[in-house]
Design a protein around this motif. Structure first.
Motif, PDB file in Angstrom:
ATOM      1  N   ASN A  98       0.819  -1.214   0.000  1.00  0.00           N
ATOM      2  CA  ASN A  98       0.000   0.000   0.000  1.00  0.00           C
ATOM      3  C   ASN A  98       0.856   1.270   0.000  1.00  0.00           C
ATOM      4  O   ASN A  98       0.597   2.228   0.719  1.00  0.00           O
ATOM      5  CB  ASN A  98      -0.961   0.014   1.193  1.00  0.00           C
TER       6      ASN A  98
ATOM      7  N   ILE B 257      -8.577  -1.591  -1.012  1.00  0.00           N
ATOM      8  CA  ILE B 257      -7.752  -2.299  -1.989  1.00  0.00           C
ATOM      9  C   ILE B 257      -6.358  -2.522  -1.393  1.00  0.00           C
ATOM     10  O   ILE B 257      -5.779  -1.619  -0.802  1.00  0.00           O
ATOM     11  CB  ILE B 257      -7.630  -1.502  -3.309  1.00  0.00           C
ATOM     12  N   TRP B 258      -5.852  -3.741  -1.567  1.00  0.00           N
ATOM     13  CA  TRP B 258      -4.497  -4.061  -1.127  1.00  0.00           C
ATOM     14  C   TRP B 258      -3.572  -4.020  -2.338  1.00  0.00           C
ATOM     15  O   TRP B 258      -3.803  -4.710  -3.332  1.00  0.00           O
ATOM     16  CB  TRP B 258      -4.439  -5.451  -0.490  1.00  0.00           C
ATOM     17  N   ARG B 259      -2.538  -3.215  -2.272  1.00  0.00           N
ATOM     18  CA  ARG B 259      -1.546  -3.142  -3.342  1.00  0.00           C
ATOM     19  C   ARG B 259      -0.203  -3.641  -2.776  1.00  0.00           C
ATOM     20  O   ARG B 259       0.317  -3.065  -1.810  1.00  0.00           O
ATOM     21  CB  ARG B 259      -1.389  -1.706  -3.851  1.00  0.00           C
TER      22      ARG B 259
ATOM     23  N   ARG C 283       3.847  -7.141  -8.997  1.00  0.00           N
ATOM     24  CA  ARG C 283       2.871  -6.230  -8.363  1.00  0.00           C
ATOM     25  C   ARG C 283       1.480  -6.825  -8.513  1.00  0.00           C
ATOM     26  O   ARG C 283       1.103  -7.252  -9.623  1.00  0.00           O
ATOM     27  CB  ARG C 283       2.925  -4.851  -8.988  1.00  0.00           C
TER      28      ARG C 283
ATOM     29  N   PHE D  84      -2.888  -6.604  -7.022  1.00  0.00           N
ATOM     30  CA  PHE D  84      -3.946  -5.858  -6.341  1.00  0.00           C
ATOM     31  C   PHE D  84      -4.995  -6.845  -5.854  1.00  0.00           C
ATOM     32  O   PHE D  84      -5.363  -7.791  -6.562  1.00  0.00           O
ATOM     33  CB  PHE D  84      -4.589  -4.835  -7.299  1.00  0.00           C
TER      34      PHE D  84
ATOM     35  N   ARG E 223      -8.842  -7.029  -3.467  1.00  0.00           N
ATOM     36  CA  ARG E 223      -9.939  -6.336  -2.775  1.00  0.00           C
ATOM     37  C   ARG E 223     -10.323  -7.096  -1.516  1.00  0.00           C
ATOM     38  O   ARG E 223     -10.195  -8.292  -1.451  1.00  0.00           O
ATOM     39  CB  ARG E 223     -11.153  -6.211  -3.688  1.00  0.00           C
TER      40      ARG E 223
END
Length: 470
Positions: A433, A453-455, A466, A468, A470
């Motif tokens: 994040n 959202i998790w990044r 990378r 993403f 939810r």
């Protein structure tokens, strides 16, 4: 116990004195029919009681065919009815200590809950694992004995560095579970690598028949000494085609010594350098007569390699005066020197040969690992993480030239959210994040948040990924 060579050759001493010229190191090619009729029987009688059968029993959980089906998972409350069953495997082992110390292959006993050792005379004992290591595929067992038991027959460990191509050898084990079997052959090659997956690549090759069940058995020289633990065969059909491999006795010595010293794990010396094979192009450019040695490609700052004066571009050609043919041979030589020792490293730099002194020690834990289990409502729940250091990287078998700091995944619980998103051991958290992940403490604080959202950015095998969620 009588020397076997003398026992076999005694009736022929007078004839051989006249007919056979003396040869170096007591090696001689048979010169007559009488010599060809010599028997290995006295040698087999000398060593057979030290070679044992190893029975390993393990419990295997069979996953339900309905696992993952939404209807059945809802009916059984997310707990599918798996079943367990027992599996047995059979291998061989060698007694190397009169008090019941047995060496075998790790793959013979891996995952076993019950291990029995059966002697050639029919006696059978329970045993416990003292030390095992998947990477060198060795395990040390201790036979559970009663006060009434006498000392066991043990095989002396020979010097595998004294072995030469062409030497006569016997392979003793229990192939296919038919009972103790002896096969004969010669040493076909030395320092073989790329034999199997893993980070150990230094084997004695023999044409003595080795088959399934021989794993963990002994490769014996003509003095009745153990020179190797039989471990692998090259065959498409699973049987012996005259290409078998054994782990050299000098590595077995180091492994057994580690077990007897009470070590919980078998540690390889930390060098702090990365090595590549020397290609023919590199050898020609550096003026070498042939492609040999280990090319230093990277040296970590502050590492033993840097302190010894090792630099990228140098080629390691010998350890303690013994030639090094490839990087795997270098790793083997340093491992047999052992933790706490020093090694004389011969390198070629700028066309000149020089000798360096390398101190061997365990990989350091430069940052406390602070191992934690990620919990809560987040995609990474069920992953175990630790602060990365050379020590943790060694335990996880991560490459030396990779990242040596950060937070690494050490374990992923099956069926957890972390497993479902594909997180794997050895994955390194880089960013979550938008915040750099510098420690397990930082990661624990970040996963405690509840964003929409998790990044996440991770490093896997040198590649940045990378994702993403939810």
């Amino acid at each position: 116990m009588p020397n076997v060579r003398i026992l076999l050759a005694a009736p022929l001493v007078a004839a051989l004195a006249l007919a056979v010229p003396a040869m170096a190191e007591d090696r001689a090619v048979p010169q007559s029919r009488t010599e060809m009729q010599l028997s290995f029987a006295p040698l087999v009688k000398q060593v057979e009681n030290a070679v044992v059968n190893v029975y390993a029993e393990r419990v295997v959980e069979r996953r339900s065919i309905f696992e993952g089906d939404p209807f059945f998972e809802e009916f059984f409350g997310q707990r599918m009815p798996n079943r367990s069953e027992k599996q047995s495997s059979l291998g061989s082992g060698v007694i190397v200590g009169t008090k019941g110390i047995v060496v075998t292959n790790n793959h013979v006993i891996e995952g076993a809950s019950d291990i029995k050792v059966a002697l050639a005379d029919g006696r059978e004992y329970e045993s416990t694992v003292v030390l095992k290591d998947e990477r060198v595929d060795l395990a040390v067992l201790k036979i559970k004995v009663s006060k009434a038991d006498t000392a066991f027959t043990a095989l002396p460990l020979g010097d595998s560095d004294a072995v030469e191509v062409g030497d006569l050898v016997l392979a003793i084990g229990n192939p296919f579970g038919v009972g103790q079997t002896v096969t004969s052959g010669i040493v076909s090659a030395l320092a073989r690598n790329q034999v199997r997956s893993g980070d150990f690549g230094f084997f004695i090759q023999t044409d003595a028949s080795i088959n399934p069940g021989n794993s963990g058995g002994g490769l014996i020289n003509m003095n009745g000494e153990l020179i190797g633990i039989n471990t692998a065969i090259f065959s498409r059909g699973g049987g012996s085609n005259g290409v078998g491999f054994a782990i050299p006795a000098n590595l077995v010595k180091t492994f057994v010594a580690s077990a007897e010293n009470g070590s919980a794990s078998f540690d390889r010396p930390f060098v702090g350098a990365t090595f590549d094979a020397v290609t023919s192009e590199v050898a020609e450019a550096l003026g070498l007569d042939r492609a040999r040695g280990a090319l230093i490609s990277k040296v970590l700052p502050g590492s033993p390699a840097e302190k010894a004066g090792m630099k990228p571009g140098q080629i390691v050609t010998a350890v303690n005066g013994i030639a090094v043919e490839h990087p795997d041979a270098l790793g083997y030589r340093l491992t047999t020197v052992g933790i706490g020792g020093t090694a004389r490293i011969t390198v070629i730099a700028e066309g000149k040969e020089k000798e360096l002194t390398l101190s061997l020690d365990r990989a350091p834990e430069t940052t406390p690992r602070d191992e934690r289990l990620i919990e809560g409502r987040n995609p990474f729940s069920g992953a175990v993480v630790a602060n990365l250091s050379p020590r943790v990287a060694e335990e996880l078998r991560m490459p030396t030239n990779g990242t040596t700091s950060g937070v690494v995944v050490t374990e992923v619980n099956r069926g957890s959210p972390a497993a479902r998103i594909g997180l794997q051991p050895r994955d390194i958290f880089i960013e979550l994040n938008g915040t750099a992940v510098t420690s397990t403490e930082t990661l624990a604080a970040l996963v405690g948040e509840d964003p929409s959202i998790w990044r996440v950015e991770i490093e896997r095998d040198g590649q940045r990924i990378r994702q993403f969620f939810r």
